[in-house]
Structures are given as structure tokens and as C-alpha cells.
Design a protein around this motif. Structure first.
Motif, PDB file in Angstrom:
ATOM      1  N   UNK A 487      17.293 -26.122  45.638  1.00 33.91           N
ATOM      2  CA  UNK A 487      18.289 -25.051  45.696  1.00 33.91           C
ATOM      3  C   UNK A 487      17.935 -23.979  44.668  1.00 33.91           C
ATOM      4  N   UNK A 488      18.535 -22.841  44.835  1.00 35.68           N
ATOM      5  CA  UNK A 488      18.279 -21.728  43.925  1.00 35.68           C
ATOM      6  C   UNK A 488      19.119 -21.866  42.658  1.00 35.68           C
ATOM      7  N   UNK A 489      18.578 -21.320  41.591  1.00 34.35           N
ATOM      8  CA  UNK A 489      19.324 -21.287  40.336  1.00 34.35           C
ATOM      9  C   UNK A 489      20.545 -20.375  40.476  1.00 34.35           C
ATOM     10  N   UNK A 490      21.660 -20.788  39.878  1.00 32.64           N
ATOM     11  CA  UNK A 490      22.887 -20.000  39.932  1.00 32.64           C
ATOM     12  C   UNK A 490      23.146 -19.399  38.555  1.00 32.64           C
ATOM     13  N   UNK A 491      23.571 -18.153  38.541  1.00 31.07           N
ATOM     14  CA  UNK A 491      23.867 -17.507  37.257  1.00 31.07           C
ATOM     15  C   UNK A 491      25.274 -17.888  36.803  1.00 31.07           C
ATOM     16  N   UNK A 492      25.467 -18.109  35.487  1.00 33.32           N
ATOM     17  CA  UNK A 492      26.792 -18.478  34.965  1.00 33.32           C
ATOM     18  C   UNK A 492      27.807 -17.365  35.212  1.00 33.32           C
ATOM     19  N   UNK A 493      29.127 -17.650  35.211  1.00 36.96           N
ATOM     20  CA  UNK A 493      29.681 -19.002  35.030  1.00 36.96           C
ATOM     21  C   UNK A 493      29.590 -19.822  36.320  1.00 36.96           C
ATOM     22  N   UNK A 494      29.342 -21.096  36.155  1.00 36.47           N
ATOM     23  CA  UNK A 494      29.193 -21.999  37.303  1.00 36.47           C
ATOM     24  C   UNK A 494      30.525 -22.669  37.640  1.00 36.47           C
ATOM     25  N   UNK A 495      31.146 -23.288  36.608  1.00 35.14           N
ATOM     26  CA  UNK A 495      32.401 -24.014  36.819  1.00 35.14           C
ATOM     27  C   UNK A 495      33.179 -24.024  35.514  1.00 35.14           C
ATOM     28  N   UNK A 496      34.449 -23.565  35.555  1.00 35.38           N
ATOM     29  CA  UNK A 496      35.241 -23.602  34.329  1.00 35.38           C
ATOM     30  C   UNK A 496      36.737 -23.647  34.624  1.00 35.38           C
ATOM     31  N   UNK A 497      37.458 -24.193  33.639  1.00 35.90           N
ATOM     32  CA  UNK A 497      38.922 -24.219  33.658  1.00 35.90           C
ATOM     33  C   UNK A 497      39.402 -23.386  32.470  1.00 35.90           C
ATOM     34  N   UNK A 498      40.340 -22.462  32.727  1.00 31.95           N
ATOM     35  CA  UNK A 498      40.851 -21.583  31.671  1.00 31.95           C
ATOM     36  C   UNK A 498      42.351 -21.786  31.513  1.00 31.95           C
ATOM     37  N   UNK A 499      42.740 -22.263  30.306  1.00 34.58           N
ATOM     38  CA  UNK A 499      44.154 -22.433  29.952  1.00 34.58           C
ATOM     39  C   UNK A 499      44.951 -23.148  31.063  1.00 34.58           C
ATOM     40  N   UNK A 500      44.339 -24.233  31.560  1.00 29.00           N
ATOM     41  CA  UNK A 500      44.947 -24.952  32.690  1.00 29.00           C
ATOM     42  C   UNK A 500      46.060 -25.875  32.209  1.00 29.00           C
ATOM     43  N   UNK A 501      47.185 -25.807  32.916  1.00 35.34           N
ATOM     44  CA  UNK A 501      48.283 -26.744  32.710  1.00 35.34           C
ATOM     45  C   UNK A 501      48.480 -27.494  34.025  1.00 35.34           C
ATOM     46  N   UNK A 502      48.688 -28.803  33.894  1.00 33.77           N
ATOM     47  CA  UNK A 502      48.869 -29.590  35.117  1.00 33.77           C
ATOM     48  C   UNK A 502      49.816 -30.754  34.861  1.00 33.77           C
ATOM     49  N   UNK A 503      50.653 -31.022  35.862  1.00 39.58           N
ATOM     50  CA  UNK A 503      51.497 -32.219  35.855  1.00 39.58           C
ATOM     51  C   UNK A 503      51.839 -32.572  37.296  1.00 39.58           C
ATOM     52  N   UNK A 504      52.142 -33.863  37.500  1.00 41.00           N
ATOM     53  CA  UNK A 504      52.598 -34.323  38.815  1.00 41.00           C
ATOM     54  C   UNK A 504      54.110 -34.147  38.938  1.00 41.00           C
ATOM     55  N   UNK A 505      54.822 -34.368  37.822  1.00 39.69           N
ATOM     56  CA  UNK A 505      56.264 -34.104  37.771  1.00 39.69           C
ATOM     57  C   UNK A 505      56.545 -33.289  36.513  1.00 39.69           C
TER      58      UNK A 505
END
Length: 712
Positions: A487-505
């Protein structure tokens, strides 16, 4: 000692004749496991007991007696059997050894026995009772056969072993009982495949053995044959096999562990019953004496310390005080497997069989288990792929290969060194023997037609014929895995989470302020206790879960390959591996599917077997083949080493190091982490942060926690 059904029968019916006595004890002794309650016992023998009972006993009295006898069947093993502590897991029976056939012919079913006409019971009623019991057996067998109906007919494991009358006499003898185990000249098969042939297994009491070998060679099958006693283990040796998770019900986790000590539970139950009779004024003089005996036995086994000991084991395996009081039905399968392990450790059998115990544990629990097992007093046989765990725990290694078992003293590192030295010596011996034979053959070829040397040639020919067959060195094939990266090289950003908040309840926030990033150069391992949210972080990174707040950013050409901790759930077990890939990636030639599977060790006949019939490690290889066929440029792997043998783990590490894309993995395997990962992320307390000191620092932190909590 608890009262047996034999003693109850003699006590309640002192004038019973010998033939009826043998008949009734035969029914209870041979069919004890078929009775579900006291009513079943009454159905089988109640009519006979009523006919022979004095006028002072009515039907209710007979039912009470049947209930008492049923209770003894549940609490006490039959006289010829052994005491065995078991988890709430079914035991699969396979074919019996040939030496049990004569005994089976002698006991041809209690309804086939001929009886004298000089009996106290009406012969017709006796025949009616026997017919009723026979019909009950037939109905139960029919019901069981219906339960096991399945669209796939899988092969069954079986074991056979040469034995003698001397062996049987030694097993029955009560003198000089040893807790060493020696099983000679035995075979183990799985369907038509022979896994072990003419093998020998010796387990010295108190030693800790690691059973290793390639995936699919029969390690798990061997444990099952030992647990079910298809291989003859002395009957006085109790066996416990941690194989299946604890069934979920209303029982609290701590109480579930306490109940695995059947001796303690029986004594406490009898104590409560006797105290109730004394309080009601219905006790006899002998019952006070019996109560004193019970108190003595409870003190002897330190019954009062049992709850604390059970709590320590559960805490070490990750159960908080609150979790220890939760009903078992509230736990997931992984936690119930931990509970099964806790019950095993608490039960302290003479032979403990563990099959991949670290699969269900996080790094913290593995370190605790290593320390706990180092002081284990009885014998352990453990199947494990975790190199560091074996080095920390075992005293001996048993290597399963070429349908035999080879034993090595020392830990895994010593095994590797000794095995290499042994292979070098075998190679030198093979080369020397080959040169010797070639030297003789050269002489024969040179002087074959020389009349003066005819006698010498004949002598050399006879010498060559007498030499044993020269076999090449039995060396296991190397394992190689490859993750395609065209596969070809990918330029950044590739994958990131920014100030993520998560909950199920909303009332239970799992993460807040989560900031993570990865690129095609990343080699990241996420560690943390079970339940801390590691798998949730992976799903947020993959986009399977949507953040409550914050953003996930991914390159438009990012293609993620995901290996689930529960990878078997991703596979169709009803088809073979080739069909599996055909259904997932249709329209390609069969050779391409076979080539893809062959790259992960699923070759030849293995590729045409139903996936359900493959071993755990072979199913993992199929899952890898399926995951990599789409040629992802980023891999997210959740516990990828579960069920893999050590050679495949080494190959996995090599393949990941050669792969030119990004890798994020969750793993408890210390060797894989050290070989592959450049970054260590710790998941704990709703946060994920980088630990600059890597795995060494993380391990030191855990040891410090153990010291503070009193585990070290």
C-alpha cells in the motif's frame, strides 16, 4: 465419616435378606448419577421397600428414607470410586479401556439379574419395579441424545492404555499410597487422528509441569483424558480440570468459591442439621458425640479461615470486595472463567490441570498468579503459551511432539537450551552413522565382484543389514507469518482522538479528555486491568463507537484490520476454512484461498475440516488469514496471542516488525510486548497515558502495589 446409603438400608431394615440387599445397593451404586432427586430413588426402589417394610413404616416414611439415601449419593463417592473435586463443568466420557470389558459383562444391568423365588417381595411387583427403572433409563438416554443433536458431527477424543491385574491391585490397595503418577504405553486419538502413540507420562508429586507443543497436536485433549480418567490415574488422587466457566446463578462469587470445598460444606451442613435437632429437643445422645467430631474436623481443616483465604484468591484475580458479593450470573464469560480458576485454587486438588490460565487474565492478575503458584504444594500440569509465566512457575517442561512426550527438568529457558543441545548431538550422531554406512557401502561397491574379497563383502553386507534403520532428525518446521503491506504511504494525521468523552450511561462516565494519536510507524501496546476500558478505546479508535463529546479523525485511505479478543465469534464454525474465505471474499480461485490459509499454517486436509473441529490456536490462524486477506494498512489487535503456541507468537512478532503499517494492540503477553511495541499506554481511572519507562516500569508499579496490599 458421613453415613452411606448402605448403612441407612441396614439400619432401617435390619432383617433384609441378602439378595434384596444386593439388588437395592446395586441399583443405587450403579445408577447413582442417574437420580436427580429423592423421588427418582423412590420410583426405583420405593415399591420394593414398602413390600418388605414393617407396619410401622408408611409411604411417607419410605419417601424420607429414599431422600436420605439420595443425599448420600450426592455427598459421598461410591466405595470403589475416588474422591474428586469438580467444577460446575460437564465431564465428557469417551471409549472405555479394553480392561474394563469383563467387569461390564458381570454387571449386565440390574433388570437382567435372575432371582430366587424364595423372596419376601412379590416377584411380579419386583419385575414391575425393574421395568419401571429400565424405562426411566431409556427415556433419559433418548432425551440426552436429542440434546446433543447438532448440524456438525465432530470427532471425539479417546484414550487407551496397556494395563495389568497388578496395576489394578495397586490401585485398590490402601497401603503405601503414593501421589506420584506414572502412565505407561498409552495412546490418545481424536477421531481417526492419532495424537499420542505408545507414550509415557510421569508426574512427581509436588512438581509443577508445563505442557507445551504446537497447535493442534493434542495438549488440551490430553488434559481432558486425564480429567475424565480415560487414562488411569490412581483413584485416591483427586483431579480438578479448569475447563469451563462457572454457571451463572444467584450464588455470590465468594460463596461459589467456598462451596467448591465439598468436605467443608458437608460438615457445616451436618452441623446445622444436628444443632437444629438439639435445639428442638429431638436429638439422640449419639448426635452430641457426632457434633463434637464435626467441630474437631472443622478445626482440623481450618474452616474458620476459609472465607478469608477465598477472598484473598478472588482479590488476587481482580475481584473487588463488591464484586465478591455479586451473583455469578452478573459476570461475563471471562470473569466466570476467573471464578472457575479461583474455585480450583481454593479446592487444592492433588492434581491441578490448567489450560491456558493466562488467557483470561490481565498483566496484574498474571503476576499475582505466578507468585501464588510458586508455593503450590501438590502437582500441577499446565498448558501455556506464555513464556514468562512458564519461567516463573514450572519446575519441569513436557514437550508434546511426534506423537510422544519428552520431559525436561527446569523452566522454559532451560528447555530451549537443552533441546538445542540435544538436537545438535542427534545431528552429530546422525552424520557419524551416515558416514559409517557410506564407508561400508563404498567397500561393498568396490569389491562386489572380486572373488578374493567375497567373504569380506558378504560380512559387510550382513553388518549393514543388522544396523538399525537410520532415521533423519525429527525437527519441527519453522512457523512463518506475513502481513502484506502493498500500500502507499499515508501522510499524517492517520488516526487520532481529540478531547474524547465517552460513556454507556450518563451516570457512569468511562472516559473524558481522551487525546490519542497513531501513525503508520506506531507500535503501541495498551495495558490495564480487565474492565478498565481497553477494548472500548480500541472501538473508539476504529469508529465502532461514537464519542459523546470530542472528535475522532482518520485518514480517508485508512484501512483497519481488526482481530477481536473473541475472534471465534467472527468465524462461521459450520463451514471449512476455504468456504469461510470464499463467503467473505467471493469470486477468487480456490488456489488463492488455499495460498492465503497456507501462509498461516492451515494447509492440506486442515483447510477442508469444519472450523468447529479445529483447535483454539488453529482457529486463531484462520482468523488471521481472514483479517489480512483485505490487505489493511493498520492493525488493531485485541489479545492476539490467546491460544497460539510459542513458535507462532514468535512468528507473529516477527511479522508485525516487518509490517510497514501501524499497529495498536492490547496484550498481556510480556514477550510479544517487548519484541514489538515501542510505546506503552496505560488505561486506568478513565484516562489513557503513555508510560515512558515501558513494560519494566509498569511491572515495577504492579509489584509495588502487591507489596502495599500484602500479596508479596
Amino acid at each position: 465419616m458421613a453415613t452411606t446409603y448402605v448403612e441407612i438400608l441396614r439400619s432401617e431394615f435390619p432383617e433384609i435378606d441378602s439378595e434384596l440387599f444386593n439388588y437395592i445397593t446395586g441399583v443405587l451404586g450403579n445408577g447413582g448419577s442417574d437420580f436427580e432427586d429423592g423421588e427418582d430413588v423412590f420410583d426405583a426402589i420405593g415399591g420394593v421397600l414398602q413390600e418388605m417394610s414393617p407396619d410401622s413404616k408408611n409411604e411417607d416414611d419410605i419417601r424420607d428414607i429414599c431422600q436420605l439415601m439420595f443425599n448420600t449419593l450426592q455427598l459421598s463417592p461410591c466405595p470403589a470410586a475416588q474422591r474428586q473435586v469438580l467444577l460446575d463443568a460437564p465431564v465428557q466420557l469417551s471409549q472405555m479401556s479394553t480392561d474394563t470389558t469383563p467387569a461390564a459383562k458381570e454387571v449386565q444391568g440390574i433388570w437382567m439379574m435372575k432371582r430366587s423365588q424364595n423372596t419376601m417381595v412379590d416377584a411380579k411387583k419386583l419385575e414391575k419395579a425393574e421395568a419401571k427403572l429400565k424405562a426411566k433409563h431409556e427415556r433419559r438416554n433418548e432425551k440426552d441424545s436429542q440434546k446433543t443433536t447438532s448440524p456438525i458431527v465432530l470427532d471425539e477424543a479417546s484414550a487407551s492404555q496397556a494395563s495389568s491385574k497388578k496395576d489394578a491391585r495397586v490401585d485398590q490397595s490402601t497401603k503405601n499410597r503414593s501421589y506420584d503418577i506414572r502412565i505407561e504405553n498409552f495412546d490418545v486419538s481424536f477421531g481417526e487422528r492419532c495424537l499420542l502413540q505408545g507414550a509415557e507420562l510421569s508426574l512427581a508429586s509436588g512438581r509443577r509441569y508445563g505442557l507445551i507443543g504446537r497447535n493442534g497436536l493434542g495438549k488440551t485433549t490430553l488434559l481432558k483424558m486425564l480429567a475424565s480418567r480415560n487414562l488411569r490415574v490412581p483413584p485416591h488422587i483427586s483431579i480438578l480440570h479448569v475447563e469451563q466457566e462457572v454457571a451463572g446463578d444467584e450464588t455470590a462469587a465468594l460463596q461459589s468459591v467456598l462451596e467448591s470445598d465439598t468436605l467443608r460444606e458437608d460438615l457445616l451442613s451436618e452441623e446445622r442439621r444436628l444443632n437444629a435437632r438439639i435445639a428442638n429437643g429431638t436429638a439422640e445422645g449419639t448426635e452430641s458425640v457426632r457434633l463434637s467430631e464435626i467441630y474437631g474436623k472443622l478445626e482440623e481443616i481450618e474452616a474458620d479461615k476459609a472465607p478469608a483465604r477465598a477472598s484473598v484468591i478472588l482479590a488476587g484475580l481482580g475481584f473487588s470486595p463488591k464484586m465478591q458479593q455479586q451473583p455469578t450470573k452478573e459476570f461475563s464469560g471471562g470473569w466466570r472463567m476467573r471464578l472457575a480458576l479461583a474455585r480450583a485454587l481454593f479446592g487444592r486438588p492433588d492434581l491441578l490441570l490448567l489450560d491456558e490460565p493466562t488467557n483470561m487474565l490481565d498483566v496484574r492478575a498474571i503476576l499475582w498468579l505466578e507468585n501464588y503458584l510458586q508455593t503450590w504444594q501438590s502437582t500441577i500440569l499446565v498448558v501455556s503459551h506464555d513464556r514468562n509465566f512458564l519461567n516463573a512457575v514450572v519446575t519441569d517442561i513436557i514437550h508434546l511432539h511426534s506423537q510422544r512426550l519428552d520431559c525436561y527438568r527446569g523452566d522454559y529457558e532451560n528447555f530451549v537450551k537443552t533441546k538445542e543441545d540435544r538436537l545438535k548431538n542427534q545431528h552429530r550422531e546422525y552424520e557419524a552413522q551416515l558416514q559409517y554406512r557410506q564407508h561400508i557401502q563404498v567397500f561393498i561397491d568396490r569389491f562386489r565382484y572380486n572373488a578374493n574379497r567375497a567373504a569380506q563383502v558378504q560380512s559387510k553386507l550382513k553388518l549393514l543389514e543388522k544396523l538399525p534403520e537410520l532415521k533423519p532428525i525429527d525437527k519441527e518446521a519453522e512457523v512463518a507469518l506475513r502481513f502484506p503491506d502493498n500500500f502507499e504511504k499515508l501522510s499524517p494525521p492517520i488516526l487520532q482522538l481529540d478531547e474524547v468523552e465517552f460513556y454507556y450511561t450518563p451516570d457512569l462516565r468511562l472516559f473524558s479528555g481522551l487525546n490519542l494519536s497513531a501513525d503508520l510507524e506506531s507500535r503501541i501496546c495498551i495495558v490495564g486491568q480487565n474492565g478498565a476500558g481497553k477494548s472500548t478505546v480500541l472501538k473508539l479508535l476504529m469508529g465502532e463507537l461514537t464519542p459523546v463529546d470530542g472528535t475522532r479523525q482518520a485518514h480517508r485511505n485508512l484501512k483497519i484490520g481488526y482481530f477481536s479478543q473473541h475472534h471465534v465469534d467472527q468465524l462461521d464454525l459450520n463451514v471449512c476454512s476455504i468456504e469461510l474465505l470464499l463467503n467473505k471474499f467471493p469470486g477468487r480461485p480456490e488456489e488463492e484461498y488455499r495460498h492465503q490459509l497456507g501462509g498461516y499454517g492451515i494447509t492440506g486436509e486442515l483447510a477442508t475440516r469444519p472450523v468447529a473441529s479445529l483447535s483454539g490456536g488453529q482457529k486463531s490462524r484462520v482468523a488471521f488469514a481472514q483479517m489480512t486477506m483485505a490487505c489493511p494498512n493498520f492493525y488493531i489487535l485485541d489479545e492476539p496471542t490467546n491460544h497460539l503456541d510459542m513458535e507462532t507468537i514468535e512468528a507473529l512478532a516477527t511479522a508485525l516488525n516487518k509490517f510497514r503499517g501501524g499497529v495498536i494492540l492490547v496484550s498481556h503477553d510480556e514477550r510479544l510486548i517487548r519484541m514489538v511495541c515501542k510505546e506503552l499506554w496505560v488505561c486506568d481511572g478513565g484516562k489513557v497515558w503513555r508510560m515512558d519507562g515501558g513494560f519494566d516500569e509498569y511491572r515495577d508499579v504492579l509489584h509495588e502495589q502487591f507489596r502495599k496490599e500484602g500479596y508479596l
